[in-house]
Design a protein around this motif. Structure first.
Motif, PDB file in Angstrom:
ATOM      1  N   GLY A 199      66.661  35.823 -74.734  1.00  0.00           N
ATOM      2  CA  GLY A 199      67.398  35.877 -73.481  1.00  0.00           C
ATOM      3  C   GLY A 199      66.996  37.083 -72.655  1.00  0.00           C
ATOM      4  N   GLN A 200      67.476  37.124 -71.429  1.00  0.00           N
ATOM      5  CA  GLN A 200      67.232  38.278 -70.561  1.00  0.00           C
ATOM      6  C   GLN A 200      68.442  38.495 -69.662  1.00  0.00           C
ATOM      7  OE1 GLN A 200      64.688  36.041 -67.003  1.00  0.00           O
ATOM      8  NE2 GLN A 200      63.629  37.341 -68.453  1.00  0.00           N
ATOM      9  N   LEU A 201      68.645  39.751 -69.299  1.00  0.00           N
ATOM     10  CA  LEU A 201      69.715  40.123 -68.381  1.00  0.00           C
ATOM     11  C   LEU A 201      69.092  40.599 -67.078  1.00  0.00           C
ATOM     12  CD1 LEU A 201      72.063  42.136 -70.789  1.00  0.00           C
ATOM     13  CD2 LEU A 201      72.314  39.755 -70.043  1.00  0.00           C
ATOM     14  N   VAL A 202      69.609  40.080 -65.981  1.00  0.00           N
ATOM     15  CA  VAL A 202      69.148  40.488 -64.655  1.00  0.00           C
ATOM     16  C   VAL A 202      70.232  41.354 -64.038  1.00  0.00           C
ATOM     17  CG1 VAL A 202      68.353  39.724 -62.400  1.00  0.00           C
ATOM     18  CG2 VAL A 202      67.836  38.342 -64.442  1.00  0.00           C
ATOM     19  N   LEU A 203      69.904  42.654 -63.853  1.00  0.00           N
ATOM     20  CA  LEU A 203      70.866  43.612 -63.328  1.00  0.00           C
ATOM     21  C   LEU A 203      70.572  43.916 -61.869  1.00  0.00           C
ATOM     22  CD1 LEU A 203      70.797  46.261 -66.233  1.00  0.00           C
ATOM     23  CD2 LEU A 203      72.095  44.136 -66.120  1.00  0.00           C
ATOM     24  N   GLN A 204      71.608  44.050 -61.092  1.00  0.00           N
ATOM     25  CA  GLN A 204      71.500  44.601 -59.743  1.00  0.00           C
ATOM     26  C   GLN A 204      72.085  46.010 -59.798  1.00  0.00           C
ATOM     27  OE1 GLN A 204      69.842  42.940 -57.558  1.00  0.00           O
ATOM     28  NE2 GLN A 204      69.781  41.011 -58.700  1.00  0.00           N
ATOM     29  N   VAL A 205      71.231  47.009 -59.540  1.00  0.00           N
ATOM     30  CA  VAL A 205      71.650  48.400 -59.698  1.00  0.00           C
ATOM     31  C   VAL A 205      71.474  49.151 -58.393  1.00  0.00           C
ATOM     32  CG1 VAL A 205      71.017  48.356 -62.127  1.00  0.00           C
ATOM     33  CG2 VAL A 205      69.382  49.218 -60.462  1.00  0.00           C
ATOM     34  N   MET A 206      72.199  50.253 -58.280  1.00  0.00           N
ATOM     35  CA  MET A 206      72.119  51.130 -57.113  1.00  0.00           C
ATOM     36  C   MET A 206      71.989  52.567 -57.605  1.00  0.00           C
ATOM     37  SD  MET A 206      72.239  51.331 -53.754  1.00  0.00           S
ATOM     38  CE  MET A 206      73.092  49.867 -53.155  1.00  0.00           C
ATOM     39  N   ALA A 207      71.001  53.295 -57.052  1.00  0.00           N
ATOM     40  CA  ALA A 207      70.788  54.692 -57.425  1.00  0.00           C
ATOM     41  C   ALA A 207      70.781  55.554 -56.168  1.00  0.00           C
ATOM     42  CB  ALA A 207      69.479  54.851 -58.179  1.00  0.00           C
ATOM     43  N   ASP A 208      71.446  56.708 -56.234  1.00  0.00           N
ATOM     44  CA  ASP A 208      71.470  57.617 -55.100  1.00  0.00           C
ATOM     45  C   ASP A 208      70.109  58.266 -54.877  1.00  0.00           C
ATOM     46  OD1 ASP A 208      74.169  57.052 -54.864  1.00  0.00           O
ATOM     47  OD2 ASP A 208      74.757  58.732 -56.154  1.00  0.00           O
ATOM     48  N   ALA A 209      69.340  58.426 -55.960  1.00  0.00           N
ATOM     49  CA  ALA A 209      68.012  59.036 -55.886  1.00  0.00           C
ATOM     50  C   ALA A 209      67.162  58.427 -56.993  1.00  0.00           C
ATOM     51  CB  ALA A 209      68.128  60.561 -56.063  1.00  0.00           C
ATOM     52  N   PRO A 210      65.826  58.565 -56.900  1.00  0.00           N
ATOM     53  CA  PRO A 210      64.977  58.051 -57.987  1.00  0.00           C
ATOM     54  C   PRO A 210      65.439  58.619 -59.327  1.00  0.00           C
ATOM     55  CG  PRO A 210      63.633  58.706 -56.119  1.00  0.00           C
ATOM     56  CD  PRO A 210      65.015  59.175 -55.804  1.00  0.00           C
ATOM     57  N   ALA A 211      65.478  57.738 -60.345  1.00  0.00           N
ATOM     58  CA  ALA A 211      66.030  58.186 -61.628  1.00  0.00           C
ATOM     59  C   ALA A 211      65.383  57.432 -62.781  1.00  0.00           C
ATOM     60  CB  ALA A 211      67.545  57.972 -61.650  1.00  0.00           C
ATOM     61  N   THR A 212      65.306  58.121 -63.893  1.00  0.00           N
ATOM     62  CA  THR A 212      64.948  57.481 -65.167  1.00  0.00           C
ATOM     63  C   THR A 212      66.181  57.543 -66.047  1.00  0.00           C
ATOM     64  OG1 THR A 212      62.618  58.109 -65.007  1.00  0.00           O
ATOM     65  CG2 THR A 212      63.459  57.568 -67.195  1.00  0.00           C
ATOM     66  N   SER A 213      66.671  56.395 -66.448  1.00  0.00           N
ATOM     67  CA  SER A 213      67.960  56.333 -67.134  1.00  0.00           C
ATOM     68  C   SER A 213      67.857  55.497 -68.396  1.00  0.00           C
ATOM     69  CB  SER A 213      69.026  55.730 -66.201  1.00  0.00           C
ATOM     70  OG  SER A 213      70.238  55.557 -66.877  1.00  0.00           O
TER      71      SER A 213
END
Length: 539
Positions: A199-213
């Motif tokens: 399976g796979q999860l499709v996320l819609q994300v929002m970041a205030d600045a470029p980030a590695t998380s």
């Protein structure tokens, strides 16, 4: 780290945030909690995203999950806007080295089979050509007798050679086809159901600045579970009982679990947690059930007999503490809360996604036990060894099959059912063939008499018990006489050989101590009187 619990209302695509090229990441499976039905899978993944909105696709999750149970954790500067689940049909997980090696062998075997088949087809064509040429040559009258004989010998030799070659190739073709079939079956066995779809999860994300998380993903999947089974071992009736608590774990999530931290729970998250509510109970007339009174009495007798079985003559074993640590127990931590018990296993496990049971050892216990022998020769001619265990609640046992090893010999299987209302758990340790029991009707003391309008039947039985063991045994021996269900019936127990008699159920119990090599004989007798114009079908 911020944890976001996503309800069904948020599981939408969110096309307003979609990008042309989504960010793709793979999830790494870290730990799994397996329930009796279902499992909680916990993954981690690392993503690098630009400022603003992004679409992130996380691969390598289970091929079936409860979307309401999805939990996503991300860094404080990353906001998860929505998530949706889909099956990934394009990217199956890599096959193992064993699978690849077997697949290469199968390809080579198929290639060899094709070569043999082609060679056989060529020989068949040659045989057809020889047959045609032979017919043409035979029709040519211009040849001399000597030439015709020479030509006939040639065709005969060549046809025989070709036919022998075809027969040999047919055998080789069959043998090679068998080899291909076996390799295919073995490959199917190794790959389970052959479906590596994850399976796979499709996320819609929002970041205030470029980030590695780092992203954590957890969810409940129904495609896994475990059942309990046990090894029960008793070397002597004077020693404690050894119980090995095991689990059969299976999963078909589409992901092979490799070196994962495994936790087993007796809980079931898929079971309804809603308490029941009683509605009004309205009685209505219907048709009476035939022989209800007799059936009810039989049921009560059976339940009473089962209850009495727990009150058996027993022998106290040497006292020891339980549980006793072992090499398995050192790697398993058992804990419990209000609703379930869990087993945390320190050793990493590999469990393939093939829906086949995988044995996992949990705990080993050495239990103080009281042993007793129990026999009902009317129903079964063998004597059974029963182990009584007190304070069994702390073991957190589940219903399951048990392998029985007694005196270093495998004697069969039993079933452990801890769902009892008594404070003692009776574990069947199997049949002991060294105790011989015979039950026979004594013909000269049995018979039928007519007394006026009534018939009186008398039955006498002899029970013989022989102890073939080297030590004395205490045996709880049971039999029965019938119980009347009609006022016209008169039943009398004539002889019981000093047995304990339950007049309500008709169960007769003897508590015997049988010395080594000794044979004891017991007789009991009863009579049944009833109107001679009636028939008792089950007498």
């Amino acid at each position: 780290m911020r944890i976001v619990v996503l309800s069904a209302a948020l599981l939408c695509t969110g096309s307003v945030y979609a990008q042309q090229q989504p960010i793709v990441a793979n999830a790494s499976l870290e730990s799994v909690t397996v329930f009796s039905a279902g499992a909680e899978m916990n993954h981690t993944s690392r993503i690098t995203i630009p400022a603003g909105s992004s679409e992130v696709v996380i691969n390598n999750v289970a091929n079936l999950l409860d979307e309401n149970s999805i939990q996503i954790g991300a860094g404080t500067n990353v906001t998860i806007m929505s998530v949706t689940f889909a099956k990934n049909y394009l990217s199956g997980q890599p096959n193992s080295a064993a699978y690849l090696k077997l697949d290469d062998s199968l390809k080579a075997a198929k290639s060899q089979l094709r070569r043999i088949t082609n060679e056989k087809d060529t020989e068949n064509k040659l045989l057809e050509l020889l047959d045609k040429n032979n017919a043409i040559a035979g029709a040519n009258s211009g040849l001399s007798v000597a030439e015709l004989m020479k030509l006939a010998d040639y065709y005969k030799a060549k046809q025989l050679e070709t036919r022998n070659s075809i027969a040999l190739l047919t055998d080789k073709e069959y043998a090679q086809a068998q080899k291909v079939n076996k390799l295919q079956q073995q490959l199917k066995e190794l790959s389970g159901n052959g479906n590596n779809t994850s399976g796979q999860l499709v996320l819609q994300v929002m970041a205030d600045a470029p980030a590695t998380s780092e992203v954590t993903v957890s969810y409940i999947t129904p495609s896994a579970g475990w059942t309990a089974f046990y090894d029960l071992r008793a070397d002597k009736t004077t020693e404690p009982l050894s119980l090995m608590y095991k689990a059969n774990v299976l999963q078909y999530t589409g992901l092979d679990w490799k070196k994962v931290k495994l936790t087993l729970s007796t809980g079931n998250p898929s079971q309804s947690g809603t308490a029941p509510i009683l509605s009004a109970w309205f009685l209505r007339y219907g048709y009476p059930e035939q022989n209800y009174g007799a059936k009810k009495q039989m049921y009560q007798n059976r339940m009473q007999s089962i209850s009495e079985d727990a009150q058996a003559v027993s022998v106290d074993a040497k006292e020891m503490e339980a549980p006793a640590p072992s090499s398995i127990s050192q790697y398993t931590t058992q804990s419990e809360n209000q609703l379930a018990a869990t087993f945390d296993i320190a050793l990493p496990y590999d469990i393939a996604s093939n829906a086949k049971p995988h044995s996992v050892a949990l705990k080993s216990f050495s239990l103080p036990a009281r042993y007793k022998y129990y026999a009902v020769p009317k129903a079964d001619a063998d004597a059974f060894l029963i182990a009584e265990i007190s304070d069994f609640e702390k073991l957190n046992l589940l219903p399951g099959t048990a392998n029985i090893i007694f005196e270093n010999t495998y004697v069969g299987k039993s079933y452990i059912n801890p769902a009892v209302t008594t404070d003692t758990l009776n574990l069947s340790m199997g049949r002991d063939k060294k105790i011989t029991i015979k039950r026979e009707r004594v013909a000269e003391q049995s018979g039928t008499k007519l007394i006026g309008s009534n018939k009186k039947q008398t039955y006498t039985y002899e029970l013989r018990v022989r102890n073939g063991k080297k030590e004395a045994v205490n045996l709880l021996l049971k039999d029965q006489y019938p119980v009347a269900t009609d006022r016209d019936m008169e039943i009398e127990l004539l002889e019981s050989a000093n047995a304990d008699v339950n007049k309500e159920t008709g169960v007769i119990t003897w508590k015997l101590n049988v010395a080594p090599g000794e044979t004891q004989k017991i007789r009991f007798s009863y009579s049944v009187k009833y109107p001679k114009d009636k028939v008792i079908s089950n007498l």
